[in-house]
Design a protein around this motif. Sequence first.
Motif, PDB file in Angstrom:
ATOM      1  N   LEU A  26     -14.527 -85.076  13.758  1.00 14.04           N
ATOM      2  CA  LEU A  26     -13.673 -85.993  13.014  1.00 14.04           C
ATOM      3  C   LEU A  26     -12.197 -85.633  13.100  1.00 14.04           C
ATOM      4  O   LEU A  26     -11.342 -86.458  12.813  1.00 14.04           O
ATOM      5  N   SER A  27     -11.901 -84.402  13.484  1.00 15.85           N
ATOM      6  CA  SER A  27     -10.501 -83.979  13.534  1.00 15.85           C
ATOM      7  C   SER A  27     -10.123 -83.326  14.852  1.00 15.85           C
ATOM      8  O   SER A  27      -9.029 -82.806  14.987  1.00 15.85           O
ATOM      9  N   ALA A  28     -11.023 -83.337  15.823  1.00 16.82           N
ATOM     10  CA  ALA A  28     -10.783 -82.636  17.084  1.00 16.82           C
ATOM     11  C   ALA A  28      -9.515 -83.122  17.775  1.00 16.82           C
ATOM     12  O   ALA A  28      -9.165 -84.300  17.733  1.00 16.82           O
ATOM     13  N   LEU A  29      -8.838 -82.165  18.398  1.00 18.22           N
ATOM     14  CA  LEU A  29      -7.655 -82.475  19.197  1.00 18.22           C
ATOM     15  C   LEU A  29      -8.091 -82.867  20.600  1.00 18.22           C
ATOM     16  O   LEU A  29      -9.161 -82.457  21.068  1.00 18.22           O
ATOM     17  N   GLY A 134      -5.258 -96.545   7.000  1.00 23.53           N
ATOM     18  CA  GLY A 134      -6.062 -96.798   8.192  1.00 23.53           C
ATOM     19  C   GLY A 134      -5.718 -95.911   9.376  1.00 23.53           C
ATOM     20  O   GLY A 134      -5.949 -96.291  10.517  1.00 23.53           O
ATOM     21  N   TYR A 135      -5.231 -94.722   9.148  1.00 25.27           N
ATOM     22  CA  TYR A 135      -4.756 -93.835  10.219  1.00 25.27           C
ATOM     23  C   TYR A 135      -5.891 -93.285  11.082  1.00 25.27           C
ATOM     24  O   TYR A 135      -5.776 -93.210  12.296  1.00 25.27           O
ATOM     25  N   TYR A 136      -6.974 -92.877  10.441  1.00 25.27           N
ATOM     26  CA  TYR A 136      -8.068 -92.246  11.176  1.00 25.27           C
ATOM     27  C   TYR A 136      -9.103 -93.275  11.613  1.00 25.27           C
ATOM     28  O   TYR A 136      -9.433 -94.185  10.862  1.00 25.27           O
ATOM     29  N   PRO A 137      -9.653 -93.101  12.820  1.00 29.63           N
ATOM     30  CA  PRO A 137     -10.700 -94.016  13.275  1.00 29.63           C
ATOM     31  C   PRO A 137     -11.928 -93.897  12.376  1.00 29.63           C
ATOM     32  O   PRO A 137     -12.139 -92.869  11.736  1.00 29.63           O
ATOM     33  N   PRO A 138     -12.745 -94.935  12.360  1.00 27.21           N
ATOM     34  CA  PRO A 138     -13.912 -94.917  11.466  1.00 27.21           C
ATOM     35  C   PRO A 138     -14.983 -93.936  11.932  1.00 27.21           C
ATOM     36  O   PRO A 138     -15.129 -93.679  13.123  1.00 27.21           O
ATOM     37  N   GLU A 139     -15.712 -93.405  10.947  1.00 31.08           N
ATOM     38  CA  GLU A 139     -16.929 -92.658  11.256  1.00 31.08           C
ATOM     39  C   GLU A 139     -17.977 -93.701  11.619  1.00 31.08           C
ATOM     40  O   GLU A 139     -17.761 -94.885  11.413  1.00 31.08           O
ATOM     41  N   ALA A 140     -19.117 -93.278  12.091  1.00 28.55           N
ATOM     42  CA  ALA A 140     -20.171 -94.176  12.566  1.00 28.55           C
ATOM     43  C   ALA A 140     -20.360 -95.391  11.650  1.00 28.55           C
ATOM     44  O   ALA A 140     -20.862 -95.272  10.551  1.00 28.55           O
ATOM     45  N   GLY A 141     -19.902 -96.536  12.132  1.00 28.50           N
ATOM     46  CA  GLY A 141     -20.095 -97.785  11.427  1.00 28.50           C
ATOM     47  C   GLY A 141     -19.240 -97.991  10.189  1.00 28.50           C
ATOM     48  O   GLY A 141     -19.361 -99.015   9.527  1.00 28.50           O
ATOM     49  N   GLY A 142     -18.391 -97.054   9.859  1.00 30.17           N
ATOM     50  CA  GLY A 142     -17.562 -97.177   8.660  1.00 30.17           C
ATOM     51  C   GLY A 142     -16.250 -97.889   8.948  1.00 30.17           C
ATOM     52  O   GLY A 142     -16.075 -98.548   9.968  1.00 30.17           O
ATOM     53  N   LYS A 143     -15.330 -97.765   8.014  1.00 31.60           N
ATOM     54  CA  LYS A 143     -14.008 -98.367   8.196  1.00 31.60           C
ATOM     55  C   LYS A 143     -12.978 -97.257   8.433  1.00 31.60           C
ATOM     56  O   LYS A 143     -13.245 -96.084   8.196  1.00 31.60           O
ATOM     57  N   ARG A 144     -11.824 -97.644   8.898  1.00 23.83           N
ATOM     58  CA  ARG A 144     -10.754 -96.685   9.142  1.00 23.83           C
ATOM     59  C   ARG A 144     -10.397 -95.980   7.835  1.00 23.83           C
ATOM     60  O   ARG A 144     -10.508 -96.558   6.768  1.00 23.83           O
ATOM     61  N   GLU A 145      -9.968 -94.732   7.947  1.00 24.38           N
ATOM     62  CA  GLU A 145      -9.691 -93.933   6.753  1.00 24.38           C
ATOM     63  C   GLU A 145      -8.204 -93.611   6.662  1.00 24.38           C
ATOM     64  O   GLU A 145      -7.542 -93.387   7.677  1.00 24.38           O
ATOM     65  N   ASP A 146      -7.708 -93.588   5.439  1.00 25.34           N
ATOM     66  CA  ASP A 146      -6.303 -93.244   5.206  1.00 25.34           C
ATOM     67  C   ASP A 146      -6.066 -91.758   5.425  1.00 25.34           C
ATOM     68  O   ASP A 146      -6.955 -90.924   5.213  1.00 25.34           O
ATOM     69  N   ALA A 147      -4.845 -91.429   5.811  1.00 30.29           N
ATOM     70  CA  ALA A 147      -4.392 -90.044   5.901  1.00 30.29           C
ATOM     71  C   ALA A 147      -3.517 -89.753   4.697  1.00 30.29           C
ATOM     72  O   ALA A 147      -2.661 -90.566   4.338  1.00 30.29           O
ATOM     73  N   VAL A 148      -3.727 -88.601   4.085  1.00 27.94           N
ATOM     74  CA  VAL A 148      -2.849 -88.118   3.028  1.00 27.94           C
ATOM     75  C   VAL A 148      -1.786 -87.266   3.712  1.00 27.94           C
ATOM     76  O   VAL A 148      -2.100 -86.359   4.482  1.00 27.94           O
ATOM     77  N   LEU A 149      -0.524 -87.579   3.458  1.00 28.14           N
ATOM     78  CA  LEU A 149       0.602 -86.827   4.020  1.00 28.14           C
ATOM     79  C   LEU A 149       0.984 -85.730   3.034  1.00 28.14           C
ATOM     80  O   LEU A 149       1.110 -85.980   1.831  1.00 28.14           O
ATOM     81  N   MET A 150       1.162 -84.516   3.553  1.00 25.05           N
ATOM     82  CA  MET A 150       1.499 -83.379   2.703  1.00 25.05           C
ATOM     83  C   MET A 150       2.601 -82.553   3.360  1.00 25.05           C
ATOM     84  O   MET A 150       2.746 -82.566   4.590  1.00 25.05           O
ATOM     85  N   SER A 151       3.356 -81.834   2.521  1.00 23.38           N
ATOM     86  CA  SER A 151       4.383 -80.943   3.058  1.00 23.38           C
ATOM     87  C   SER A 151       4.467 -79.678   2.218  1.00 23.38           C
ATOM     88  O   SER A 151       4.109 -79.659   1.037  1.00 23.38           O
TER      89      SER A 151
END
Length: 162
Positions: A26-29, A134-151
Amino acid sequence: MDSCRIRPAEPGDIEDVLAINSEAPLSALPESWLRDPLLCADAHRLILVAERAEGIIEAFCLAALVLDEASLLLIAVRPGARGKGLGRQLLLALLDGFGPAGIHRCLLEVRESNMAALALYQSCGFARDGRRRGYYPPEAGGKREDAVLMSWTRKVEDHGCA
């Protein structure tokens, strides 16, 4: 688990890093980023590994450095080594290494569903700055997921980690 030593990655570590990266689907480069022959020698990237005494790489992290800021791209831990504090060890070592490099701020994005990562970052002084819808692509059959921005911003007296 044996204690791990945190150190800068070397070219001979890349196959282990690739294997760990592939176990974080889910997070691989992109593999091409990690196969870059200059990865371990690039002054604009910092890659650290967590290595057991037997020479086994259990985890790694990668940050991109630009002037006095860093972007944390990934912390990845082998499935069998998760939940034992290696992510925290890597993050602390990364933040400690920023001082000598003149880095005063670190940015990242994380899946909003990744509660373990959100808790880790918050406990180390990262603040929520926003969201990318909607930043992240969906997991199997799901919807796109938001990214939380942090600093994270370096404090004068310490690096802000608990």
